[in-house]
Design an enzyme around this catalytic site. Structure first.
Site, PDB file in Angstrom:
ATOM      1  N   ASP A   1      36.424  42.855  39.969  1.00 21.06           N
ATOM      2  CA  ASP A   1      37.770  42.587  40.481  1.00 21.06           C
ATOM      3  C   ASP A   1      37.716  42.204  41.968  1.00 21.06           C
ATOM      4  OD1 ASP A   1      38.821  43.051  38.018  1.00 21.06           O
ATOM      5  OD2 ASP A   1      39.839  44.919  38.518  1.00 21.06           O
TER       6      ASP A   1
ATOM      7  N   GLU B   1      38.714  52.224  40.769  1.00 17.86           N
ATOM      8  CA  GLU B   1      39.120  52.639  39.424  1.00 17.86           C
ATOM      9  C   GLU B   1      39.402  54.137  39.528  1.00 17.86           C
ATOM     10  OE1 GLU B   1      39.700  50.384  37.236  1.00 17.86           O
ATOM     11  OE2 GLU B   1      38.689  48.769  38.322  1.00 17.86           O
TER      12      GLU B   1
ATOM     13  N   HIS C   1      38.789  44.612  35.489  1.00 19.50           N
ATOM     14  CA  HIS C   1      39.008  46.059  35.426  1.00 19.50           C
ATOM     15  C   HIS C   1      37.753  46.883  35.636  1.00 19.50           C
ATOM     16  CE1 HIS C   1      43.101  45.299  34.602  1.00 19.50           C
ATOM     17  NE2 HIS C   1      42.839  44.655  33.482  1.00 19.50           N
TER      18      HIS C   1
END
Ligand SMILES: [Zn+2]
Length: 228
Positions: free
Chosen positions: A166, A23, A161
């Site tokens: 993920d 991320e 997310h």
């Protein structure tokens, strides 16, 4: 592993690998920073180890990024910086092949950039990008985002997310794509109205086949009719 050359992109199934996901503060591998990195180690198709940590990017996380991944400035304030985390990540992956979704255009660029910046060396691990692999194995799908693939394979997509979720999701997707590779390409469905190809799409009322020439051709077909 760090070395004198960068790893290569492969397009095949392997049974031992590390799935990873990042991320970030935004979409630019030139200027944005990593705020979370997660990975799962797989042996013979099964997860045997996990790695996950938030990262302090030493800058504010834009609201747009927080809204997608739910990671806020407060959450990363006491977390290690990426230079420390990257060392642990490189230890974790060893010389495994890396697997991830859209990593060729996105995640690998961040990792390669930071390996060169911090260590003046290259990350030598070869890698497999599940996005082009999914496009090749499932041309029938209209879209190939990770959540589209999870929907298609009926893999639970809760907590999408966040990096570790993920990774777990993509690990299951990669195993299914491996089966597709083994079974060979599925024939495409042809639009009876215009001769284009039909793509599987997700609508308000579930999945249906729609013509890829949309909006010029508006032919659709229910999946229910298809399986009768
Ligand atoms: Zn058509």
């Amino acid at each position: 592993m760090l070395g004198l050359r960068t790893g290569e992109k492969l397009e095949k199934y392997v049974k031992d690998y590390v799935v990873f996901d990042l991320e970030t503060t935004g979409v630019s591998p030139l200027t944005d920073a990593i705020i979370e990195i997660s990975a799962v180690k797989v042996r013979d198709g099964q997860i045997v180890d996990e790695f996950s940590t938030l990262v302090n990017p030493k800058r504010r996380i834009p609201y747009g990024a927080s809204r997608v991944n739910g990671i806020t400035d407060e959450m990363v304030a006491d977390m290690p910086v990426f230079e420390e985390v990257l060392k642990d990540f490189i230890d974790f992956i060893g010389d495994d092949i890396l697997v991830g979704h859209n990593i060729h255009e996105f995640d690998m660029k961040f990792i390669h950039r930071d390996c060169e910046a911090f260590f003046r060396l290259f990350l030598g691990n070869d890698y497999i990008d599940t996005l082009p692999l999914a496009r090749k194995c499932l041309p029938i799908l209209g879209h190939h985002k990770l959540t589209d693939l999870a929907t298609y394979y009926k893999i639970p997509a809760e907590g999408a997310h966040r990096a570790l979720n993920d990774c777990r999701m993509n690990q299951q997707v990669f195993e299914r794509l491996g089966e597709e590779l083994k079974n060979g390409e599925k024939p495409l469905k042809v639009c009876p109205r215009c001769g284009g190809t039909l793509k599987l799409r997700n609508g308000k009322f579930g999945s249906f086949f729609g013509c890829s020439s949309y909006p010029n051709c508006r032919y659709t077909e229910n999946i229910a009719n298809e399986t009768k």
